[in-house]
Design a protein around this motif. Structure first.
Motif, mmCIF file in Angstrom:
data_model
loop_
_atom_site.group_PDB
_atom_site.id
_atom_site.type_symbol
_atom_site.label_atom_id
_atom_site.label_comp_id
_atom_site.label_asym_id
_atom_site.label_seq_id
_atom_site.Cartn_x
_atom_site.Cartn_y
_atom_site.Cartn_z
ATOM 1 N N LEU A 60 -38.448 44.210 -31.736
ATOM 2 C CA LEU A 60 -38.580 45.673 -31.821
ATOM 3 C C LEU A 60 -38.931 46.264 -30.458
ATOM 4 C CD1 LEU A 60 -40.376 46.090 -35.265
ATOM 5 C CD2 LEU A 60 -38.033 46.772 -34.682
ATOM 6 N N THR A 61 -39.723 45.551 -29.677
ATOM 7 C CA THR A 61 -40.058 46.009 -28.325
ATOM 8 C C THR A 61 -38.802 46.070 -27.465
ATOM 9 O OG1 THR A 61 -42.283 45.107 -28.506
ATOM 10 C CG2 THR A 61 -41.472 45.540 -26.283
ATOM 11 N N LEU A 62 -37.971 45.027 -27.549
ATOM 12 C CA LEU A 62 -36.708 45.017 -26.804
ATOM 13 C C LEU A 62 -35.814 46.185 -27.229
ATOM 14 C CD1 LEU A 62 -35.781 41.220 -26.767
ATOM 15 C CD2 LEU A 62 -36.277 42.650 -24.797
ATOM 16 N N CYS A 63 -35.722 46.403 -28.537
ATOM 17 C CA CYS A 63 -34.915 47.534 -29.030
ATOM 18 C C CYS A 63 -35.498 48.857 -28.546
ATOM 19 C CB CYS A 63 -34.836 47.522 -30.559
ATOM 20 S SG CYS A 63 -33.557 46.433 -31.168
ATOM 21 N N GLY A 64 -36.819 48.954 -28.557
ATOM 22 C CA GLY A 64 -37.473 50.164 -28.067
ATOM 23 C C GLY A 64 -37.122 50.439 -26.615
ATOM 24 N N ASP A 65 -37.053 49.379 -25.813
ATOM 25 C CA ASP A 65 -36.669 49.534 -24.404
ATOM 26 C C ASP A 65 -35.236 50.046 -24.283
ATOM 27 O OD1 ASP A 65 -39.178 48.600 -23.721
ATOM 28 O OD2 ASP A 65 -38.479 46.552 -23.261
ATOM 29 N N ILE A 66 -34.344 49.518 -25.109
ATOM 30 C CA ILE A 66 -32.946 49.973 -25.095
ATOM 31 C C ILE A 66 -32.861 51.427 -25.545
ATOM 32 C CG2 ILE A 66 -30.689 49.689 -26.220
ATOM 33 C CD1 ILE A 66 -31.287 46.674 -26.303
ATOM 34 N N ILE A 67 -33.612 51.760 -26.574
ATOM 35 C CA ILE A 67 -33.609 53.121 -27.109
ATOM 36 C C ILE A 67 -34.073 54.116 -26.045
ATOM 37 C CG2 ILE A 67 -34.736 54.649 -28.794
ATOM 38 C CD1 ILE A 67 -34.683 52.144 -30.727
ATOM 39 N N LYS A 68 -35.149 53.767 -25.338
ATOM 40 C CA LYS A 68 -35.673 54.655 -24.294
ATOM 41 C C LYS A 68 -34.723 54.733 -23.103
ATOM 42 C CE LYS A 68 -40.476 53.874 -25.499
ATOM 43 N NZ LYS A 68 -41.618 53.013 -25.241
ATOM 44 N N ALA A 69 -34.265 53.586 -22.632
ATOM 45 C CA ALA A 69 -33.399 53.541 -21.441
ATOM 46 C C ALA A 69 -32.052 54.207 -21.700
ATOM 47 C CB ALA A 69 -33.193 52.095 -20.992
ATOM 48 N N GLY A 70 -31.524 54.031 -22.905
ATOM 49 C CA GLY A 70 -30.211 54.580 -23.225
ATOM 50 C C GLY A 70 -30.260 55.952 -23.849
ATOM 51 N N GLY A 77 -31.572 54.942 -33.286
ATOM 52 C CA GLY A 77 -32.720 54.101 -32.954
ATOM 53 C C GLY A 77 -33.358 53.521 -34.205
ATOM 54 N N ASN A 78 -33.517 54.362 -35.235
ATOM 55 C CA ASN A 78 -34.081 53.882 -36.497
ATOM 56 C C ASN A 78 -33.171 52.838 -37.141
ATOM 57 O OD1 ASN A 78 -36.336 55.487 -36.236
ATOM 58 N ND2 ASN A 78 -35.591 57.091 -37.605
ATOM 59 N N LEU A 79 -31.853 53.049 -37.035
ATOM 60 C CA LEU A 79 -30.908 52.063 -37.570
ATOM 61 C C LEU A 79 -31.094 50.727 -36.865
ATOM 62 C CD1 LEU A 79 -28.424 51.204 -39.286
ATOM 63 C CD2 LEU A 79 -27.005 52.011 -37.385
ATOM 64 N N MET A 80 -31.179 50.756 -35.542
ATOM 65 C CA MET A 80 -31.368 49.517 -34.785
ATOM 66 C C MET A 80 -32.657 48.807 -35.206
ATOM 67 S SD MET A 80 -30.097 50.580 -30.946
ATOM 68 C CE MET A 80 -30.955 49.203 -30.215
ATOM 69 N N CYS A 81 -33.727 49.556 -35.327
ATOM 70 C CA CYS A 81 -35.010 48.953 -35.714
ATOM 71 C C CYS A 81 -34.946 48.365 -37.125
ATOM 72 C CB CYS A 81 -36.137 49.983 -35.618
ATOM 73 S SG CYS A 81 -36.496 50.475 -33.915
ATOM 74 N N LEU A 82 -34.299 49.073 -38.037
ATOM 75 C CA LEU A 82 -34.138 48.557 -39.398
ATOM 76 C C LEU A 82 -33.331 47.261 -39.392
ATOM 77 C CD1 LEU A 82 -34.427 48.955 -42.500
ATOM 78 C CD2 LEU A 82 -32.215 50.124 -42.403
ATOM 79 N N LEU A 83 -32.260 47.242 -38.618
ATOM 80 C CA LEU A 83 -31.429 46.040 -38.547
ATOM 81 C C LEU A 83 -32.204 44.867 -37.960
ATOM 82 C CD1 LEU A 83 -28.026 47.584 -37.408
ATOM 83 C CD2 LEU A 83 -28.671 46.814 -39.707
ATOM 84 N N VAL A 84 -33.075 45.144 -36.992
ATOM 85 C CA VAL A 84 -33.906 44.088 -36.426
ATOM 86 C C VAL A 84 -34.871 43.566 -37.496
ATOM 87 C CG1 VAL A 84 -35.795 43.628 -34.801
ATOM 88 C CG2 VAL A 84 -33.731 44.795 -34.021
ATOM 89 N N GLU A 85 -35.526 44.484 -38.202
ATOM 90 C CA GLU A 85 -36.492 44.086 -39.227
ATOM 91 C C GLU A 85 -35.849 43.282 -40.352
ATOM 92 O OE1 GLU A 85 -38.228 47.797 -40.386
ATOM 93 O OE2 GLU A 85 -39.483 47.916 -38.597
ATOM 94 N N LYS A 86 -34.617 43.619 -40.699
ATOM 95 C CA LYS A 86 -33.910 42.942 -41.795
ATOM 96 C C LYS A 86 -33.048 41.780 -41.305
ATOM 97 C CE LYS A 86 -35.350 45.813 -44.943
ATOM 98 N NZ LYS A 86 -36.300 45.401 -45.959
ATOM 99 N N ASN A 87 -33.145 41.467 -40.000
ATOM 100 C CA ASN A 87 -32.358 40.400 -39.384
ATOM 101 C C ASN A 87 -30.853 40.609 -39.616
ATOM 102 O OD1 ASN A 87 -32.070 38.098 -37.824
ATOM 103 N ND2 ASN A 87 -32.193 36.718 -39.587
ATOM 104 N N ARG A 88 -30.390 41.845 -39.344
ATOM 105 C CA ARG A 88 -28.991 42.194 -39.562
ATOM 106 C C ARG A 88 -28.320 42.779 -38.312
ATOM 107 N NH1 ARG A 88 -26.916 40.158 -44.316
ATOM 108 N NH2 ARG A 88 -28.238 40.688 -46.073
ATOM 109 N N MET A 89 -28.866 42.547 -37.132
ATOM 110 C CA MET A 89 -28.237 43.099 -35.918
ATOM 111 C C MET A 89 -26.824 42.583 -35.728
ATOM 112 S SD MET A 89 -29.620 45.489 -34.202
ATOM 113 C CE MET A 89 -29.013 45.479 -32.534
ATOM 114 N N SER A 90 -26.521 41.413 -36.253
ATOM 115 C CA SER A 90 -25.172 40.863 -36.131
ATOM 116 C C SER A 90 -24.153 41.702 -36.908
ATOM 117 C CB SER A 90 -25.142 39.419 -36.624
ATOM 118 O OG SER A 90 -25.502 39.350 -37.991
ATOM 119 N N CYS A 91 -24.624 42.591 -37.764
ATOM 120 C CA CYS A 91 -23.745 43.453 -38.552
ATOM 121 C C CYS A 91 -23.405 44.767 -37.845
ATOM 122 C CB CYS A 91 -24.398 43.775 -39.901
ATOM 123 S SG CYS A 91 -24.628 42.357 -40.969
#
Length: 182
Positions: A60-70, A77-91
């Motif tokens: 989530l920290t890594l995603c937060g960095d991407i969210i801020k930088a991009g 951003g919420n979608l990315m965090c949800l996908l990280v939490e549910k282990n679904r980023m590959s989707c």
């Protein structure tokens, strides 16, 4: 990876975006496309997000960095965090594809891929777009690809349909006919 999950998340995200920011659907689609390109260009990131030895907090920290930088929107951003939490980023790529399909259906848009042996002139592109708009009944966006193996003609792909007017396909058909006669 998981077509059903991609479809479910894509449909749910499209529904949420339609309710939360109906005028921003185009921007959200553009943002999803850019993120999908970024993740495709960096497959190690998606692999890292699926690694069980990295904690969810670190991911989530890594995603937060991407969210801020991009400067990623709150919805994406919420979608990315949800996908990280549910282990679904590959989707993610499949979710973007589902979202794009729903967006195109809502606004009666169609994307066609035209493959030719050489780059097409603007007048030819315009003729193809007009003809396909008449056939499909939607506003058409053309994606051009060049395949020198075609020899000549064009191949048009739309959803699961293929309109093959290439010289190569005609030669293959002729070869098949001659083989059956001989």
């Amino acid at each position: 990876m998981n077509d059903k999950a991609e479809k479910v998340y894509g449909e749910a995200f499209f529904s949420l975006c339609s309710e939360e920011d109906p005028n921003g659907l185009s921007d959200t689609l553009s943002e999803l496309s850019e993120l999908s390109k970024l993740f495709s260009a960096n497959p190690e990131f998606i692999k890292l997000m699926g690694t069980p030895t990295v904690s969810v907090e670190e991911k989530l920290t890594l995603c937060g960095d991407i969210i801020k930088a991009g400067k990623v929107s709150k919805l994406c951003g919420n979608l990315m965090c949800l996908l990280v939490e549910k282990n679904r980023m590959s989707c993610f790529a499949g979710i973007e594809k589902t979202f794009r399909g729903l967006y195109n259906d809502k606004f009666k848009l169609a994307e066609i891929t035209v493959t030719s042996s050489a780059p097409l002139s603007e007048s030819i592109k315009d003729k193809i777009v007009k003809k396909m708009s008449d056939v499909i009944g939607k506003k058409v966006t053309l994606i051009e690809k060049v395949d020198e193996k075609l020899i000549g003609g064009v191949v048009i792909d739309y959803e699961s349909r293929r309109y093959d007017g290439s010289v190569r396909s005609r030669l293959d058909a002729l070869k098949g006919e001659l083989s059956s006669v001989i």
